[in-house]
Design a protein around this motif. Structure first.
Motif, PDB file in Angstrom:
ATOM      1  N   PRO A  27       8.470-117.956 -41.030  1.00 39.01           N
ATOM      2  CA  PRO A  27       9.707-117.343 -40.535  1.00 39.01           C
ATOM      3  C   PRO A  27      10.831-117.433 -41.566  1.00 39.01           C
ATOM      4  O   PRO A  27      11.067-118.489 -42.155  1.00 39.01           O
ATOM      5  CB  PRO A  27      10.034-118.173 -39.286  1.00 39.01           C
ATOM      6  CG  PRO A  27       8.713-118.711 -38.836  1.00 39.01           C
ATOM      7  CD  PRO A  27       7.943-118.980 -40.089  1.00 39.01           C
ATOM      8  N   GLY A  75       7.798-112.670 -43.766  1.00 39.73           N
ATOM      9  CA  GLY A  75       7.624-113.578 -42.651  1.00 39.73           C
ATOM     10  C   GLY A  75       8.341-113.081 -41.413  1.00 39.73           C
ATOM     11  O   GLY A  75       9.116-112.114 -41.459  1.00 39.73           O
ATOM     12  N   GLN A  76       8.103-113.761 -40.311  1.00 40.79           N
ATOM     13  CA  GLN A  76       8.708-113.381 -39.040  1.00 40.79           C
ATOM     14  C   GLN A  76      10.232-113.382 -39.136  1.00 40.79           C
ATOM     15  O   GLN A  76      10.841-114.298 -39.674  1.00 40.79           O
ATOM     16  CB  GLN A  76       8.260-114.361 -37.949  1.00 40.79           C
ATOM     17  CG  GLN A  76       8.800-114.047 -36.566  1.00 40.79           C
ATOM     18  CD  GLN A  76       8.366-115.085 -35.544  1.00 40.79           C
ATOM     19  OE1 GLN A  76       7.560-115.950 -35.828  1.00 40.79           O
ATOM     20  NE2 GLN A  76       8.901-114.978 -34.340  1.00 40.79           N
ATOM     21  N   GLY A  77      10.836-112.315 -38.619  1.00 37.08           N
ATOM     22  CA  GLY A  77      12.290-112.246 -38.546  1.00 37.08           C
ATOM     23  C   GLY A  77      12.974-111.765 -39.804  1.00 37.08           C
ATOM     24  O   GLY A  77      14.200-111.655 -39.830  1.00 37.08           O
TER      25      GLY A  77
END
Length: 277
Positions: A27, A75-77
């Protein structure tokens, strides 16, 4: 993937070229396919074990604070970048560096790479460019019409500092040896420090003295004497504290560069406009 790492502190001989696992972007992270990294004096000091207090790293460690490359995975976000985007950044000093085929970077340290130069060459911008920028403007508060002395201008940081100060409308006095005088030719005055003492060459006080050179303590202390009352000495050789003169209101500031993607984006803009080489 391949990476260069050291498993113990020491000289260049501790570096190993070896196989490591391909990192996975978590993330808030971007995986960058590395086009180039750089070698700065701080990299050598980290590898030598001299920075364990301010910059603790986990061994084995991959060096390389500068990165230029292309976005390989998000990555996430993560927003603001797409896979394939060319980027540059100043990686966290205590994290894994870019002397590898891929590196993970916090998204907040990255900005779009210059389009006007080869991507690999852009790796020579973040750490030294930000050092020069922060020294002059964050700490030195340099403004148009002021006078600045850049001591040790022939090195990487100095080359940027001379250009940035001139672009800001300052009068620039640069010290350099004959072999590096060409790199600082845009300064208003160039002082050969191998032939003339800096304090003798500066005949009119300056608003800001920026020291980039590993000079003797007495030479560093003397720089406060060429600064006008109320001016500032900014010093990047942090093992010697910046001199000050309280009686005349001359402040001494020790600079420790920090990553700043906004400032780096400004530097990239200057490069693409042909105002920073």
């Amino acid at each position: 993937m391949k990476a260069v790492r050291f498993h113990e502190y020491g000289g260049p001989e501790v570096l190993r070229y070896e196989d490591v696992e391909l990192p996975v972007a978590g993330p808030g992270q971007v995986r960058v396919r590395v086009a180039a990294t750089s070698f700065n004096s701080v990299d050598g000091n980290i590898r030598g074990g001299f920075m364990q207090g301010p910059i603790p790293v986990v061994l084995p460690h991959t060096p390389g604070l500068d990165v230029a490359g292309t976005v390989d995975a998000l990555g996430q976000g993560v927003t603001g970048f797409e896979v394939g985007d060319p980027v540059v950044g100043f990686l966290p000093m205590d994290g894994t560096g870019a002397a590898a085929e891929y590196v993970l970077a916090p998204v907040e340290v990255l900005t779009s790479a210059p389009r006007s130069i080869p991507l690999a060459e852009a790796a020579a911008l973040p750490v030294v460019g930000l050092t020069a920028y922060q020294a002059l403007f964050d700490h030195g508060k340099l403004a148009a019409g002021q006078r600045v002395l850049i001591n040790g201008a022939g090195g990487a940081v100095g080359g940027y500092a001379v250009q940035l100060a001139k672009n800001a409308g300052a009068y620039v006095i640069a010290t350099a040896s004959p072999r590096s005088a060409e790199a600082v030719k845009t300064a208003d005055e160039v002082v050969d420090h191998t032939a003339t003492a800096v304090t003798d060459a500066v005949t009119e006080p300056v608003d800001l003295a920026l020291n980039l050179a590993p000079v003797a303590p007495e030479q560093l202390a003397a720089l406060a004497g060429v600064v006008r009352p109320g001016g500032v000495v900014v010093n990047t050789t942090v093992w010697m504290p910046a001199p000050s003169d309280e009686g005349r209101g001359v402040r001494g500031i020790d600079l420790f560069v920090r990553s700043d993607a906004g400032q780096l984006a400004r530097l990239v803009g200057l490069v693409d406009r042909g105002e920073l080489r």
